[in-house]
Design an enzyme around this catalytic site. Structure first.
Site, PDB file in Angstrom:
ATOM      1  N   SER A 139      -3.257  -0.849   2.442  1.00 58.20           N
ATOM      2  CA  SER A 139      -3.605  -0.321   3.770  1.00 58.20           C
ATOM      3  C   SER A 139      -4.986   0.311   3.699  1.00 58.20           C
ATOM      4  CB  SER A 139      -2.588   0.761   4.168  1.00 58.20           C
ATOM      5  OG  SER A 139      -3.027   1.476   5.298  1.00 58.20           O
ATOM      6  N   TYR A 152       2.694   8.223   1.782  1.00 58.82           N
ATOM      7  CA  TYR A 152       2.318   6.844   2.153  1.00 58.82           C
ATOM      8  C   TYR A 152       0.937   6.511   1.593  1.00 58.82           C
ATOM      9  CZ  TYR A 152       1.378   2.788   5.196  1.00 58.82           C
ATOM     10  OH  TYR A 152       1.076   1.536   5.684  1.00 58.82           O
TER      11      TYR A 152
HETATM   12  N1  LIG Z   1       1.087  -2.613  10.826  1.00 65.08           N
HETATM   13  C1  LIG Z   1       0.053  -1.910  10.408  1.00 65.08           C
HETATM   14  O1  LIG Z   1      -0.736  -1.377  11.218  1.00 65.08           O
HETATM   15  C2  LIG Z   1      -0.224  -1.766   8.934  1.00 65.08           C
HETATM   16  C3  LIG Z   1      -1.446  -1.227   8.551  1.00 65.08           C
HETATM   17  C4  LIG Z   1      -1.735  -1.113   7.196  1.00 65.08           C
HETATM   18  C5  LIG Z   1      -0.811  -1.537   6.251  1.00 65.08           C
HETATM   19  N2  LIG Z   1       0.379  -2.046   6.661  1.00 65.08           N
HETATM   20  C6  LIG Z   1       1.301  -2.482   5.617  1.00 65.08           C
HETATM   21  O2  LIG Z   1       1.757  -3.778   5.910  1.00 65.08           O
HETATM   22  C7  LIG Z   1       3.023  -3.974   5.279  1.00 65.08           C
HETATM   23  C8  LIG Z   1       3.978  -4.569   6.283  1.00 65.08           C
HETATM   24  O3  LIG Z   1       4.191  -3.612   7.318  1.00 65.08           O
HETATM   25  P1  LIG Z   1       4.430  -4.054   8.818  1.00 65.08           P
HETATM   26  O4  LIG Z   1       3.390  -3.396   9.629  1.00 65.08           O
HETATM   27  O5  LIG Z   1       4.626  -5.505   8.875  1.00 65.08           O
HETATM   28  O6  LIG Z   1       5.760  -3.250   9.123  1.00 65.08           O
HETATM   29  P2  LIG Z   1       7.255  -3.715   9.343  1.00 65.08           P
HETATM   30  O7  LIG Z   1       8.031  -2.457   9.481  1.00 65.08           O
HETATM   31  O8  LIG Z   1       7.330  -4.730  10.424  1.00 65.08           O
HETATM   32  O9  LIG Z   1       7.588  -4.467   7.976  1.00 65.08           O
HETATM   33  C9  LIG Z   1       8.057  -3.828   6.837  1.00 65.08           C
HETATM   34  C10 LIG Z   1       9.357  -4.492   6.458  1.00 65.08           C
HETATM   35  O10 LIG Z   1       9.799  -3.947   5.211  1.00 65.08           O
HETATM   36  C11 LIG Z   1      11.190  -3.820   5.291  1.00 65.08           C
HETATM   37  N3  LIG Z   1      11.671  -2.840   4.323  1.00 65.08           N
HETATM   38  C12 LIG Z   1      11.556  -1.494   4.377  1.00 65.08           C
HETATM   39  N4  LIG Z   1      12.181  -0.937   3.332  1.00 65.08           N
HETATM   40  C13 LIG Z   1      12.693  -1.959   2.597  1.00 65.08           C
HETATM   41  C14 LIG Z   1      13.464  -2.024   1.416  1.00 65.08           C
HETATM   42  N5  LIG Z   1      13.830  -0.921   0.743  1.00 65.08           N
HETATM   43  N6  LIG Z   1      13.817  -3.240   0.954  1.00 65.08           N
HETATM   44  C15 LIG Z   1      13.457  -4.373   1.615  1.00 65.08           C
HETATM   45  N7  LIG Z   1      12.745  -4.367   2.743  1.00 65.08           N
HETATM   46  C16 LIG Z   1      12.369  -3.166   3.230  1.00 65.08           C
HETATM   47  C17 LIG Z   1      11.459  -3.391   6.728  1.00 65.08           C
HETATM   48  O11 LIG Z   1      12.806  -3.600   7.097  1.00 65.08           O
HETATM   49  C18 LIG Z   1      10.493  -4.266   7.472  1.00 65.08           C
HETATM   50  O12 LIG Z   1      11.089  -5.500   7.817  1.00 65.08           O
HETATM   51  C19 LIG Z   1       3.454  -2.610   4.743  1.00 65.08           C
HETATM   52  O13 LIG Z   1       3.160  -2.567   3.373  1.00 65.08           O
HETATM   53  C20 LIG Z   1       2.568  -1.644   5.501  1.00 65.08           C
HETATM   54  O14 LIG Z   1       2.364  -0.460   4.788  1.00 65.08           O
HETATM   55  C21 LIG Z   1       0.704  -2.179   7.973  1.00 65.08           C
END
Ligand SMILES: NC(=O)c1ccc[n+]([C@@H]2O[C@H](COP(=O)([O-])OP(=O)(O)OC[C@H]3O[C@@H](n4cnc5c(N)ncnc54)[C@H](O)[C@@H]3O)[C@@H](O)[C@H]2O)c1
Length: 258
Positions: A139, A152
């Site tokens: 991130s 985080y």
């Molecule tokens: N969306 C954003 O703005 C953003 C920005 C920077 C980084 N990220 C990173 O992108 C990645 C994906 O996030 P996203 O935005 O798609 O969010 P999201 O919540 O849609 O996806 C995360 C997924 O991980 C799953 N998850 C959580 N805990 C778990 C566990 N213990 N075992 C298995 N699965 C688990 C959740 O159920 C979810 O489906 C993450 O690493 C997040 O930190 C997202």
């Protein structure tokens, strides 16, 4: 679409948002994809989105070693080779040094960071035989961060160091390891963050628009935009890229905001 992953086997964690987008992109490129998550509602939606594609969705807790091992080992044994691993599963939590207790800290470390170690550790024996690519989803908050995201942000910074350390060691086996650092991308996680800002029951759209305005490009990103970067880093087109972190942040980190 290029069949750039034909004959490749890919593991992806996180069955919504960026993980689901990556799984769909890899499968449309010809990969046989194994996607996992621990949320049954997300897994069911992922199965529906995957209709017609070679994507198998499994219930796995990425913070639990037995769960990760029991997911990966049978895949490695039946497929012989694992070519691609994308680690996108994570949770976003809030707290500073006073309000983050040790249980909160340990939970975020386990789900966001230890998971990347566990999947890599168990997939690696099946990757190194014929090379491959690993992408950890970090991130912008691993580079600089907003207030109140102590645990985080720590996991996301650690992923950058882990990516470098793995890349240096794994190069001998032709396994490349990179990370991506998204800015705000419209996913369930971003909608959760927006709901935290506006309060339960209130419309999140003004908060999403405000997140977008913080990015020089003037909007939040899309899952398709992260999927394309992940696909590039997983493909042979990025054959000279390893140990790097790649921004997909609408210029957020380039901007001083003063
Ligand atoms: N969306 C954003 O703005 C953003 C920005 C920077 C980084 N990220 C990173 O992108 C990645 C994906 O996030 P996203 O935005 O798609 O969010 P999201 O919540 O849609 O996806 C995360 C997924 O991980 C799953 N998850 C959580 N805990 C778990 C566990 N213990 N075992 C298995 N699965 C688990 C959740 O159920 C979810 O489906 C993450 O690493 C997040 O930190 C997202």
């Amino acid at each position: 679409m290029d069949q750039d992953f034909l004959g490749k086997t890919a593991l992806v964690t996180g069955s919504s948002g960026i993980g689901l987008g990556a799984a769909l992109r890899l499968a449309r490129g010809g990969a046989k994809v194994f996607l996992c998550g621990n949320d049954d509602a997300h897994n069911q939606k992922a199965e529906a989105a995957a209709e017609g594609l070679d994507i198998t969705v499994a219930h796995v807790d990425v913070s639990n070693e037995a769960s990760v091992r029991d997911w990966i080992e049978p895949i490695g044994q039946s497929e012989g080779q694992i070519d691609v691993l994308v680690n996108a599963a994570a949770i976003q939590t809030y707290g500073d040094i006073s309000t983050t207790d040790s249980a909160h800290w340990d939970r975020v470390m386990a789900i966001n960071l230890r998971s990347c170690f566990l999947t890599s550790h168990h997939a690696y024996p099946f990757m190194k035989a014929d090379g491959g690519a690993i992408v950890h989803v970090s991130s912008v908050q691993g580079h600089g961060n907003q207030n109140n995201v102590l645990a985080y942000a720590t996991t996301k910074g650690a992923i950058h160091a882990m990516t470098r350390a793995m890349a240096v060691d794994c190069a001998k086996d032709k396994v490349r390891v990179n990370s991506i650092s998204p800015g705000s991308v419209r996913t369930p996680l971003l909608e959760f963050a927006a709901q935290e800002v506006v309060g339960a029951g209130n419309d999140i759209e003004p908060a999403i628009a405000q997140f977008g305005e913080a990015h020089p490009i003037g909007r939040v990103g899309t899952v398709d935009e992260t999927s394309e970067l992940i696909a590039f880093l997983c493909s042979e087109k990025s054959g000279f890229c390893t140990g790097g972190d790649y921004l997909v942040d609408g210029g957020l980190l380039a901007h001083l905001g003063v």
